[in-house]
Motif scaffolding. Structure first.
Motif, mmCIF file in Angstrom:
data_model
loop_
_atom_site.group_PDB
_atom_site.id
_atom_site.type_symbol
_atom_site.label_atom_id
_atom_site.label_comp_id
_atom_site.label_asym_id
_atom_site.label_seq_id
_atom_site.Cartn_x
_atom_site.Cartn_y
_atom_site.Cartn_z
ATOM 1 N N VAL A 1 0.847 -1.201 0.000
ATOM 2 C CA VAL A 1 0.000 0.000 0.000
ATOM 3 C C VAL A 1 0.879 1.246 0.000
ATOM 4 O O VAL A 1 0.657 2.183 -0.779
ATOM 5 C CB VAL A 1 -0.940 0.002 1.230
ATOM 6 C CG1 VAL A 1 -1.777 1.283 1.249
ATOM 7 C CG2 VAL A 1 -1.839 -1.225 1.225
ATOM 8 N N LEU A 2 1.884 1.232 0.854
ATOM 9 C CA LEU A 2 2.785 2.386 0.963
ATOM 10 C C LEU A 2 3.547 2.610 -0.344
ATOM 11 O O LEU A 2 3.646 3.746 -0.837
ATOM 12 C CB LEU A 2 3.759 2.140 2.115
ATOM 13 C CG LEU A 2 4.733 3.244 2.491
ATOM 14 C CD1 LEU A 2 4.009 4.546 2.786
ATOM 15 C CD2 LEU A 2 5.556 2.812 3.713
ATOM 16 N N ALA A 3 4.067 1.533 -0.916
ATOM 17 C CA ALA A 3 4.814 1.645 -2.176
ATOM 18 C C ALA A 3 3.922 2.144 -3.303
ATOM 19 O O ALA A 3 4.343 2.951 -4.145
ATOM 20 C CB ALA A 3 5.427 0.297 -2.545
ATOM 21 N N SER A 4 2.688 1.680 -3.343
ATOM 22 C CA SER A 4 1.785 2.110 -4.421
ATOM 23 C C SER A 4 1.414 3.581 -4.270
ATOM 24 O O SER A 4 1.275 4.300 -5.268
ATOM 25 C CB SER A 4 0.532 1.240 -4.450
ATOM 26 O OG SER A 4 -0.245 1.431 -3.293
ATOM 27 N N ILE A 5 1.285 4.062 -3.041
ATOM 28 C CA ILE A 5 0.999 5.496 -2.812
ATOM 29 C C ILE A 5 2.178 6.340 -3.304
ATOM 30 O O ILE A 5 2.011 7.331 -4.015
ATOM 31 C CB ILE A 5 0.722 5.751 -1.319
ATOM 32 C CG1 ILE A 5 -0.625 5.163 -0.926
ATOM 33 C CG2 ILE A 5 0.757 7.265 -1.024
ATOM 34 C CD1 ILE A 5 -0.888 5.168 0.571
#
Length: 240
Positions: free
Chosen positions: A146-150
């Motif tokens: 989730v963090l990487a995609s943001i």
């Protein structure tokens, strides 16, 4: 009538989400997702980070004591963290992970993005640290993904979930340093359908302690042709 109107307005704000009105850590009124007092308390924006493991340093240098004596990661080109993994910041990260609230990461984007840009060289690719499929099935999401995609979406940098976690390892926080290294041995691999890796990548995880997990991932990536691996995480320790 005035009280009723005020109550309706308050409820509408909750339903439609106004720009952050309260600090996510202390709950006080704040124009930022994390208020200035909590930023100073947990983020230490003026203090350096250990280049090798991301630990927050109390003085101006580039390595913590462990990494200076050769005990830290060696295959990572630089690691940076946003905040000190303790107190309310630790509670928020754990709330995201263990109480199924990954959407809170989106609220933190305006804190995360400027920090990553300032701290790390531009990458060709953003990659999350993978979670084993059994643990992913239990939790329902991987907070690192989730963090990487943001980060990828906000900065328009390609994202690929190209690492596999082959072993359902024991949680690193329960182990000593040597046990952590053994625990992660041969735990990661590059997925077989990815053969054209970019030269410079950002590796993303939620928390770094000894850096063993990031180190193992970096080793796999470099064996497969990646030249530089830089890592970002939300929380790390602080050297006193």
């Amino acid at each position: 009538m005035v009280d009723l109107f005020s109550k309706l307005k308050e409820n509408a704000a909750l339903l439609w989400y106004e720009k952050t009105a309260y600090c996510l850590l202390c709950g006080n009124v704040s124009a930022e997702p994390v208020c200035l007092i909590c930023q100073q308390t947990y983020f230490f924006p003026d203090l350096p980070r250990c280049d090798s493991c991301g630990k927050i340093l109390a003085e101006t240098k580039t390595r913590c004591r462990n990494c200076e004596t050769g005990k830290g990661p060696k295959r990572l080109d630089k690691v940076t963290c946003l905040g000190h993994y303790k107190g309310a910041w630790k509670e928020l990260v754990q709330q995201i992970k263990y109480k199924g609230q990954p959407y809170l990461l989106a609220s933190l984007a305006e804190m995360i993005i400027p920090w990553v840009i300032r701290s790390l060289p531009p990458p060709d690719l953003v990659i999350p640290v993978p979670m084993h499929r059994d643990r992913l099935a239990q939790r329902g999401f991987n907070q690192a993904e989730v963090l990487a995609s943001i980060i990828s979406r906000q900065l328009v940098i390609p994202y690929q979930n190209l690492l596999d976690r082959m072993k359902d390892t024991i949680p690193q926080t329960t182990l000593g340093r040597r046990q952590r290294l053994r625990n992660l041995r041969d735990a990661f691999s590059v997925k077989p359908d990815y053969s054209d890796l970019r030269e410079i990548v950002w590796l993303i995880d939620d928390v770094v302690t000894t850096g063993s997990t990031l180190e193992e991932c970096a080793g796999v990536l470099k064996k497969n042709g990646v030249k530089k691996v830089y890592a970002f995480c939300l929380g790390a320790g602080k050297e006193e």
